[in-house]
Motif scaffolding. Structure first.
Motif, PDB file in Angstrom:
ATOM      1  N   SER A  70      -4.035   1.744  -2.126  1.00 59.53           N
ATOM      2  CA  SER A  70      -4.254   2.291  -0.797  1.00 59.53           C
ATOM      3  C   SER A  70      -5.732   2.575  -0.515  1.00 59.53           C
ATOM      4  N   ALA A 130     -14.301   8.426   9.898  1.00 59.25           N
ATOM      5  CA  ALA A 130     -13.425   8.119   8.765  1.00 59.25           C
ATOM      6  C   ALA A 130     -12.062   7.728   9.314  1.00 59.25           C
ATOM      7  N   GLY A 131     -11.175   7.325   8.411  1.00 58.48           N
ATOM      8  CA  GLY A 131      -9.841   6.920   8.835  1.00 58.48           C
ATOM      9  C   GLY A 131      -9.085   8.057   9.507  1.00 58.48           C
ATOM     10  N   ALA A 132      -9.072   9.214   8.875  1.00 57.72           N
ATOM     11  CA  ALA A 132      -8.323  10.340   9.432  1.00 57.72           C
ATOM     12  C   ALA A 132      -8.909  10.754  10.781  1.00 57.72           C
ATOM     13  N   GLU A 135      -7.601   8.373  13.307  1.00 58.98           N
ATOM     14  CA  GLU A 135      -6.218   8.703  13.687  1.00 58.98           C
ATOM     15  C   GLU A 135      -6.206   9.799  14.739  1.00 58.98           C
ATOM     16  N   HIS A 164       0.915   7.789   5.128  1.00 61.26           N
ATOM     17  CA  HIS A 164      -0.217   8.486   4.520  1.00 61.26           C
ATOM     18  C   HIS A 164      -0.220   9.912   5.083  1.00 61.26           C
ATOM     19  N   THR A 166      -2.363  11.833   6.053  1.00 64.43           N
ATOM     20  CA  THR A 166      -3.246  12.130   7.183  1.00 64.43           C
ATOM     21  C   THR A 166      -2.543  11.875   8.518  1.00 64.43           C
ATOM     22  N   ASN A 167      -1.523  11.000   8.552  1.00 66.87           N
ATOM     23  CA  ASN A 167      -0.879  10.655   9.827  1.00 66.87           C
ATOM     24  C   ASN A 167      -0.238  11.869  10.493  1.00 66.87           C
ATOM     25  N   THR A 208       2.189   2.229   9.461  1.00 67.36           N
ATOM     26  CA  THR A 208       1.284   1.473   8.602  1.00 67.36           C
ATOM     27  C   THR A 208       2.048   0.209   8.212  1.00 67.36           C
ATOM     28  N   ASP A 237      -1.847   2.397  11.803  1.00 67.34           N
ATOM     29  CA  ASP A 237      -2.794   2.872  10.792  1.00 67.34           C
ATOM     30  C   ASP A 237      -3.324   1.640  10.067  1.00 67.34           C
ATOM     31  N   ALA A 239      -5.917   1.375   8.059  1.00 67.95           N
ATOM     32  CA  ALA A 239      -6.824   1.683   6.949  1.00 67.95           C
ATOM     33  C   ALA A 239      -6.828   0.551   5.933  1.00 67.95           C
ATOM     34  N   ASN A 240      -5.657  -0.056   5.736  1.00 70.70           N
ATOM     35  CA  ASN A 240      -5.556  -1.124   4.734  1.00 70.70           C
ATOM     36  C   ASN A 240      -5.382  -2.481   5.408  1.00 70.70           C
ATOM     37  N   HIS A 259      -6.628   2.191  14.178  1.00 66.15           N
ATOM     38  CA  HIS A 259      -7.918   2.530  13.566  1.00 66.15           C
ATOM     39  C   HIS A 259      -8.110   1.649  12.341  1.00 66.15           C
ATOM     40  N   ASN A 261     -10.490   1.239   8.636  1.00 66.60           N
ATOM     41  CA  ASN A 261     -11.402   1.906   7.706  1.00 66.60           C
ATOM     42  C   ASN A 261     -12.453   0.890   7.277  1.00 66.60           C
ATOM     43  N   HIS A 263     -14.906   1.401   5.613  1.00 65.67           N
ATOM     44  CA  HIS A 263     -15.289   1.679   4.222  1.00 65.67           C
ATOM     45  C   HIS A 263     -14.220   1.223   3.233  1.00 65.67           C
ATOM     46  N   LYS A 264     -13.094   0.752   3.688  1.00 63.46           N
ATOM     47  CA  LYS A 264     -12.162   0.145   2.737  1.00 63.46           C
ATOM     48  C   LYS A 264     -12.250  -1.378   2.813  1.00 63.46           C
TER      49      LYS A 264
HETATM   50  C1  LIG Z   1      -7.309   5.881   3.286  1.00 61.39           C
HETATM   51  C2  LIG Z   1      -6.231   5.946   4.267  1.00 61.39           C
HETATM   52  C3  LIG Z   1      -6.315   6.824   5.373  1.00 61.39           C
HETATM   53  C4  LIG Z   1      -7.430   7.844   5.566  1.00 61.39           C
HETATM   54  O1  LIG Z   1      -8.731   7.327   5.595  1.00 61.39           O
HETATM   55  P1  LIG Z   1      -9.982   8.271   5.310  1.00 61.39           P
HETATM   56  O2  LIG Z   1     -11.191   7.454   5.639  1.00 61.39           O
HETATM   57  O3  LIG Z   1      -9.911   8.674   3.886  1.00 61.39           O
HETATM   58  O4  LIG Z   1      -9.883   9.474   6.214  1.00 61.39           O
HETATM   59  C5  LIG Z   1      -5.294   6.785   6.294  1.00 61.39           C
HETATM   60  N1  LIG Z   1      -4.234   5.968   6.140  1.00 61.39           N
HETATM   61  C6  LIG Z   1      -4.108   5.133   5.071  1.00 61.39           C
HETATM   62  C7  LIG Z   1      -2.898   4.249   4.966  1.00 61.39           C
HETATM   63  C8  LIG Z   1      -5.092   5.097   4.099  1.00 61.39           C
HETATM   64  O5  LIG Z   1      -4.965   4.289   3.045  1.00 61.39           O
END
Ligand SMILES: *Cc1c(COP(=O)(O)O)cnc(C)c1O
Length: 471
Positions: A70, A130-132, A135, A164, A166-167, A208, A237, A239-240, A259, A261, A263-264
């Motif tokens: 993740s 950031a990801g959160a 969101e 995740h 954070t959702n 997600t 989501d 992020a991935n 959104h 990420n 940085h991922k």
């Molecule tokens: C990493 C991740 C987030 C949060 O991203 P951050 O940049 O750490 O805030 C949200 N959802 C999923 C599925 C993630 O893998």
């Protein structure tokens, strides 16, 4: 290992500054310190050695295999670092007159356009950090959408239990009431449970996909249609994005807001806690609500949710992302996501010889082992195996996530690892499984090769000691 304060010895500090040759000006008494400044006194060479020693104790993508599910801990090509470090990008100031930073603005415009193309969205903001944060911004867009339509009663945000963490947090912070949707046996959305939750009060669904168990939901079009038919919006989501980049677009799956990420997926080193970047994209109907900065866009939409981050967001990360996209091109991005999925499936097949899979099916970018039975039979937990992997010289997988899998270890090898590295990792799992059969007790002692063994993680998180305590 000693802290820099513990290395301090009176007189060892180096005097760097020559004697002042201008008259001293006395400061007013009330501005003077009451006690001496307590800086460690350490010589230059000892400072240098201290930090070099510290840096060797950190584990990063550049030290070894880092299959942290993740989190997409892939290798970030150095060329993108070099581009971001060019003085035209790194030596500018956000308060410079706009016509002196036209190139930077062009970078942002191109990045928005390409990220829209990758996600199938119509508009994009680069502000979220950031990801959160993305969101949260996405949730505010949806909230504003219903406010403008006079549908303030739509307060229910549906979130699958595999999401995740954070959702639900982001939805609650934006003022929604979170309704949990259970997952099916196969880890995907339970359509009947979804239907049962749909009514006139729903604002939308946060999803997600591929989900947090690494599976692509085969009912995705039906899911987004059901939510739309009930008057809700669909939040993706992203992020991935690593598994689908260049192949499938959230916009085409029926999502309205997404959104990413950077940085991922898009080449910014992370793991040290930042900085990050979580751009948010949306469909046409929500563009008017996107964040903007009154300073730079004085005639932006009156309906904007406002500024969510100082200046333009984390600009240097956007530069890396654009450089990454340009260096790969559309074909390269497709190949990257294909290889990410291929690598995950290859490693899954190798590791499944020694540990049970939570879902025995083709995966996307990551897969999950469950050690529930191993724990019952042999007393060896997911934590023990994660710690034993440290002694094998690799970073442990994500542990105990998602919550719907017991004794979970989630592995995401990413596209940047070679077959040799994956084979070595599989060998490490094999050795650990042999130890589980021959001498399970030994695994409770792992790790034995790291500077510290098993810190009390809860205490470290709840009562962090962040300052040196002078006697
Ligand atoms: C990493 C991740 C987030 C949060 O991203 P951050 O940049 O750490 O805030 C949200 N959802 C999923 C599925 C993630 O893998």
């Amino acid at each position: 290992m000693n802290l820099i304060f513990e290395l301090s010895q009176p007189g060892h500090g180096t005097e760097y500054f020559p004697q002042s040759d201008v008259p001293e000006i006395a400061l007013p008494e009330n501005l003077l310190r009451k006690s001496a400044l307590r800086l460690p006194e350490v010589s230059e060479v000892d400072v240098s050695r201290h930090y070099s020693r510290l840096s060797k104790q950190a584990f990063g993508v550049n030290s070894g295999f880092y299959p942290l599910g993740s989190c997409t801990m892939k290798y970030n090509p150095r060329v993108n670092e070099r581009i971001a470090a060019l003085p035209g990008f790194s030596a500018v100031h956000p308060l410079q007159p706009a016509d002196t930073v036209k190139g930077c603005r062009e970078v942002m415009d191109q990045a928005k356009e390409l990220l829209c193309a990758v996600t199938g969205m119509d508009g994009m903001t680069l502000q979220p950090a950031a990801g959160a944060h993305g969101e949260f911004v996405g949730m505010l867009l949806i909230k504003k959408y219903f406010d403008k339509r006079g549908q303030q009663h739509r307060k229910k945000m549906l979130v699958p239990d595999a999401a995740h963490g954070t959702n639900p947090a982001s939805a609650v912070m934006a003022g929604f009431d979170v309704v949990n949707i259970p997952s099916c046996e196969n880890g995907c959305v339970d359509i009947d449970a979804l239907k049962a939750a749909l009514d006139d009060n729903i604002a939308g669904l946060m999803l997600t996909n591929p989900n947090t168990v690494g599976l692509f939901d085969p009912n995705i079009l039906e899911i987004t249609q059901l939510v739309h038919a009930a008057g809700g919006l669909c939040y993706y989501d992203g992020a991935n994005l690593n598994a689908i980049m260049g192949r499938v677009r959230p916009g085409d799956m029926g999502f309205d807001v997404v959104h990413l990420n950077l940085h991922k997926t898009f080449s910014t080193p992370h793991g040290g806690g930042g900085p990050g970047s979580g751009p948010v994209g949306c469909k046409q109907a929500l563009i008017a609500f996107l964040p903007h900065s009154r300073m730079y866009e004085p005639d932006a939409s009156e309906d904007s949710i406002g500024q969510v981050r100082a200046f333009y967001g984390n600009f240097a990360i956007v530069v890396r992302a654009l450089s990454y996209i340009f260096s790969l091109g559309a074909d390269g991005m497709r190949e990257a996501s294909e290889t990410a999925v291929l690598n995950a499936n290859y490693l899954m097949h190798q590791v499944a010889k020694y540990f049970p899979l939570a879902f025995d099916t083709i995966c996307m970018h990551e897969f999950i082992l469950t050690l529930e039975k191993v724990k019952q039979d042999k007393g060896v937990s997911a934590l023990d195996v994660a710690k034993a992997l440290l002694d094998e010289g690799m970073h442990p997988p994500t542990m105990y996530f998602p919550l719907i899998v017991h004794e979970a270890l989630m592995l995401e090898p990413t596209e940047t690892e070679s077959r040799d590295t994956l084979d070595e990792a599989a060998e490490a799992f094999k050795r650990i499984s042999e130890t589980i059969n021959s001498n399970p007790e030994r695994l409770h002692e792992s790790p034995v090769t790291t500077p510290i063994g098993r810190p009390d993680e809860v205490a470290a998180a709840r009562n962090p000691v962040l300052r040196y305590q002078y006697e």
